[in-house]
Design a protein around this motif. Structure first.
Motif, mmCIF file in Angstrom:
data_model
loop_
_atom_site.group_PDB
_atom_site.id
_atom_site.type_symbol
_atom_site.label_atom_id
_atom_site.label_comp_id
_atom_site.label_asym_id
_atom_site.label_seq_id
_atom_site.Cartn_x
_atom_site.Cartn_y
_atom_site.Cartn_z
ATOM 1 N N LEU A 45 46.022 69.784 83.576
ATOM 2 C CA LEU A 45 47.259 69.774 84.339
ATOM 3 C C LEU A 45 48.481 70.205 83.527
ATOM 4 C CD1 LEU A 45 47.022 66.731 86.760
ATOM 5 C CD2 LEU A 45 47.265 69.157 87.353
ATOM 6 N N PRO A 46 48.600 69.841 82.252
ATOM 7 C CA PRO A 46 49.755 70.302 81.496
ATOM 8 C C PRO A 46 49.900 71.808 81.461
ATOM 9 C CG PRO A 46 48.670 68.525 80.331
ATOM 10 C CD PRO A 46 47.771 68.906 81.493
ATOM 11 N N SER A 47 48.793 72.565 81.576
ATOM 12 C CA SER A 47 48.873 74.014 81.525
ATOM 13 C C SER A 47 49.576 74.592 82.736
ATOM 14 C CB SER A 47 47.470 74.627 81.403
ATOM 15 O OG SER A 47 46.741 74.430 82.596
ATOM 16 N N CYS A 48 49.702 73.770 83.821
ATOM 17 C CA CYS A 48 50.348 74.252 85.028
ATOM 18 C C CYS A 48 51.838 74.463 84.817
ATOM 19 C CB CYS A 48 50.115 73.268 86.177
ATOM 20 S SG CYS A 48 48.368 73.112 86.621
ATOM 21 N N VAL A 49 52.427 73.812 83.830
ATOM 22 C CA VAL A 49 53.840 73.998 83.543
ATOM 23 C C VAL A 49 54.033 74.664 82.187
ATOM 24 C CG1 VAL A 49 54.628 72.103 85.009
ATOM 25 C CG2 VAL A 49 53.964 71.631 82.649
ATOM 26 N N SER A 50 53.002 75.298 81.697
ATOM 27 C CA SER A 50 53.041 75.843 80.341
ATOM 28 C C SER A 50 54.074 76.955 80.192
ATOM 29 C CB SER A 50 51.662 76.355 79.935
ATOM 30 O OG SER A 50 51.244 77.409 80.782
ATOM 31 N N HIS A 51 54.357 77.699 81.271
ATOM 32 C CA HIS A 51 55.335 78.780 81.134
ATOM 33 C C HIS A 51 56.718 78.236 80.810
ATOM 34 C CE1 HIS A 51 58.548 81.435 82.633
ATOM 35 N NE2 HIS A 51 57.856 82.335 81.973
ATOM 36 N N SER A 52 57.209 77.279 81.600
ATOM 37 C CA SER A 52 58.542 76.726 81.361
ATOM 38 C C SER A 52 58.608 76.015 80.023
ATOM 39 C CB SER A 52 58.949 75.789 82.493
ATOM 40 O OG SER A 52 58.045 74.710 82.603
ATOM 41 N N GLU A 53 57.537 75.289 79.672
ATOM 42 C CA GLU A 53 57.509 74.601 78.393
ATOM 43 C C GLU A 53 57.505 75.596 77.239
ATOM 44 O OE1 GLU A 53 57.883 71.383 77.761
ATOM 45 O OE2 GLU A 53 58.195 71.157 79.917
ATOM 46 N N ARG A 54 56.785 76.678 77.441
ATOM 47 C CA ARG A 54 56.712 77.703 76.395
ATOM 48 C C ARG A 54 58.085 78.306 76.130
ATOM 49 N NH1 ARG A 54 53.035 82.999 77.327
ATOM 50 N NH2 ARG A 54 53.463 84.164 75.416
ATOM 51 N N VAL A 55 58.825 78.599 77.203
ATOM 52 C CA VAL A 55 60.162 79.159 77.053
ATOM 53 C C VAL A 55 61.077 78.158 76.348
ATOM 54 C CG1 VAL A 55 62.219 79.910 78.306
ATOM 55 C CG2 VAL A 55 59.969 80.736 79.006
ATOM 56 N N SER A 91 53.351 83.108 96.008
ATOM 57 C CA SER A 91 54.117 83.328 94.780
ATOM 58 C C SER A 91 54.417 84.817 94.628
ATOM 59 C CB SER A 91 53.330 82.823 93.565
ATOM 60 O OG SER A 91 54.022 83.100 92.362
ATOM 61 N N ILE A 92 55.696 85.138 94.463
ATOM 62 C CA ILE A 92 56.134 86.530 94.282
ATOM 63 C C ILE A 92 57.017 86.566 93.040
ATOM 64 C CG2 ILE A 92 57.392 88.458 95.298
ATOM 65 C CD1 ILE A 92 56.708 87.359 98.054
ATOM 66 N N SER A 110 59.510 83.410 93.112
ATOM 67 C CA SER A 110 59.738 82.718 94.384
ATOM 68 C C SER A 110 58.412 82.109 94.815
ATOM 69 C CB SER A 110 60.243 83.699 95.453
ATOM 70 O OG SER A 110 60.354 83.060 96.707
ATOM 71 N N THR A 111 58.399 80.784 95.023
ATOM 72 C CA THR A 111 57.163 80.073 95.348
ATOM 73 C C THR A 111 57.323 79.240 96.609
ATOM 74 O OG1 THR A 111 56.504 79.906 93.020
ATOM 75 C CG2 THR A 111 55.497 78.349 94.544
ATOM 76 N N ARG A 112 56.301 79.267 97.449
ATOM 77 C CA ARG A 112 56.221 78.364 98.605
ATOM 78 C C ARG A 112 54.799 77.801 98.661
ATOM 79 N NH1 ARG A 112 53.043 80.183 102.677
ATOM 80 N NH2 ARG A 112 52.648 82.428 102.818
ATOM 81 N N GLY A 113 54.653 76.600 99.194
ATOM 82 C CA GLY A 113 53.333 76.002 99.349
ATOM 83 C C GLY A 113 52.714 75.525 98.062
ATOM 84 N N SER A 114 53.540 75.170 97.072
ATOM 85 C CA SER A 114 53.001 74.685 95.800
ATOM 86 C C SER A 114 52.459 73.276 95.954
ATOM 87 C CB SER A 114 54.090 74.692 94.721
ATOM 88 O OG SER A 114 53.650 74.011 93.567
ATOM 89 N N MET A 115 51.248 73.034 95.439
ATOM 90 C CA MET A 115 50.655 71.705 95.501
ATOM 91 C C MET A 115 51.321 70.743 94.518
ATOM 92 S SD MET A 115 47.012 72.326 93.541
ATOM 93 C CE MET A 115 46.591 70.582 93.595
ATOM 94 N N GLY A 117 54.683 70.560 94.258
ATOM 95 C CA GLY A 117 56.024 70.268 94.732
ATOM 96 C C GLY A 117 57.108 71.083 94.059
ATOM 97 N N SER A 118 56.747 72.258 93.569
ATOM 98 C CA SER A 118 57.713 73.082 92.838
ATOM 99 C C SER A 118 58.135 74.312 93.628
ATOM 100 C CB SER A 118 57.122 73.500 91.491
ATOM 101 O OG SER A 118 55.881 74.180 91.670
ATOM 102 N N ASP A 119 58.265 74.163 94.945
ATOM 103 C CA ASP A 119 58.722 75.283 95.759
ATOM 104 C C ASP A 119 60.144 75.686 95.360
ATOM 105 O OD1 ASP A 119 56.332 75.186 97.047
ATOM 106 O OD2 ASP A 119 57.128 74.638 99.012
ATOM 107 N N THR A 120 60.437 76.960 95.467
ATOM 108 C CA THR A 120 61.740 77.483 95.088
ATOM 109 C C THR A 120 62.840 76.970 96.013
ATOM 110 O OG1 THR A 120 60.741 79.499 94.194
ATOM 111 C CG2 THR A 120 63.068 79.613 94.798
ATOM 112 N N VAL A 121 63.962 76.615 95.417
ATOM 113 C CA VAL A 121 65.166 76.263 96.169
ATOM 114 C C VAL A 121 66.056 77.503 96.185
ATOM 115 C CG1 VAL A 121 67.201 74.789 96.269
ATOM 116 C CG2 VAL A 121 65.009 73.847 95.482
ATOM 117 N N TYR A 122 66.389 77.994 97.376
ATOM 118 C CA TYR A 122 67.110 79.261 97.507
ATOM 119 C C TYR A 122 68.614 79.056 97.627
ATOM 120 C CZ TYR A 122 62.393 80.875 98.385
ATOM 121 O OH TYR A 122 61.055 81.124 98.266
#
Length: 256
Positions: A45-55, A91-92, A110-115, A117-122
């Motif tokens: 599960l931690p790998s699911c947020v690895s991009h933001s953590e990596r940055v 995801s686009i 831009s993300t919708r339908g994330s399991m 709960g990280s859908d994009t706020v526009y």
């Protein structure tokens, strides 16, 4: 056993991002015992947020005085649905990277339908213009960068979508200096659609559209920046299709 499972998952996961479906992986997971599956999820599960953590990790190693900020507007084409506007893929994304070889995985998504709960706020949804998106302010190390790829991805049935093969990627370059706030313009991804043999509407990827809306965008994007840089003079380096040297997936769009 857990090591083998983790190794198997990793192979399938990275294979997917080279264009191979995750269906085999999903079938494999369904055969796992519940305790092993739970253990696998805890490990991964931690790998699911690895991009933001990596940055965050990369930026934490950069002295504050060597940071720059890129600002702009990210938009996607969408299908009007009353007061809302439907996103054709879960995801686009647009990708940019450090073109000098340093590790920096830039992303507009831009993300919708994330399991998770990280859908994009526009910041804006416009059914009339068939687009929605947000303003951004990204801290980056001083360097040269390249907007080089985009992807359209759906989560269902093990995951499927479209991305650009490495030898077909484009190069839209820009550079930022330390302490600089640079406006790179509006970046928009269009989409395509048509009917299949059963008369059902299906969606596909589109192209990257670039435009300069500095008069409106800069003030709104600056609000996303830290207060310490909001009064910094902004350099307008809005990206143009000409920088991509005729690549068939990059075009200019009329400002709006």
């Amino acid at each position: 056993m857990a090591v083998l499972v983790l190794q198997y998952f990793s192979q399938q996961f990275f294979a997917h991002y080279q264009g191979v479906s995750l269906q085999l992986y999903m079938e494999f997971v369904m055969t796992l015992s519940k305790p092993l599956l739970v253990m696998l999820l805890i490990i991964l599960l931690p790998s699911c947020v690895s991009h933001s953590e990596r940055v965050k990790q990369i930026l934490a190693q950069v002295p504050q005085q060597d940071l720059a900020y890129i600002i702009g507007k990210y938009a996607i084409e969408c299908e009007p649905d009353g007061n809302d506007c439907y996103q054709s893929f879960n995801s686009i994304s647009i990708n940019y990277k450090d073109s000098l070889g340093n590790d920096f995985p830039g992303l507009l998504n831009s993300t919708r339908g994330s399991m998770f709960g990280s859908d994009t706020v526009y910041d804006f949804i416009s059914p009339q213009r068939r687009e929605k998106g947000y303003y951004f302010c990204h801290p980056v190390p001083k360097s040269s960068y390249s907007v080089y790829s985009f992807s359209f991805y759906n989560f269902a049935n093990g995951g499927s979508g479209y991305s650009i093969e490495k030898d077909q990627q484009f190069d839209v370059p820009f550079s930022v200096n330390k302490g600089e706030v640079a406006y790179i313009g509006k970046l928009k991804l269009s989409s395509s659609s048509g009917d299949n043999i059963f008369g059902m509407k299906v969606y596909g990827p589109g192209v990257l559209l670039l435009s300069d809306n500095a008069d409106v965008d800069i003030a709104k994007a600056l609000k996303k920046c830290p207060s310490s840089v909001q009064n910094t003079k902004v350099q307008n380096i809005a990206l143009k299709a000409a920088l991509a040297k005729g690549h068939p997936l990059v075009f200019d769009e009329a400002a709006n």
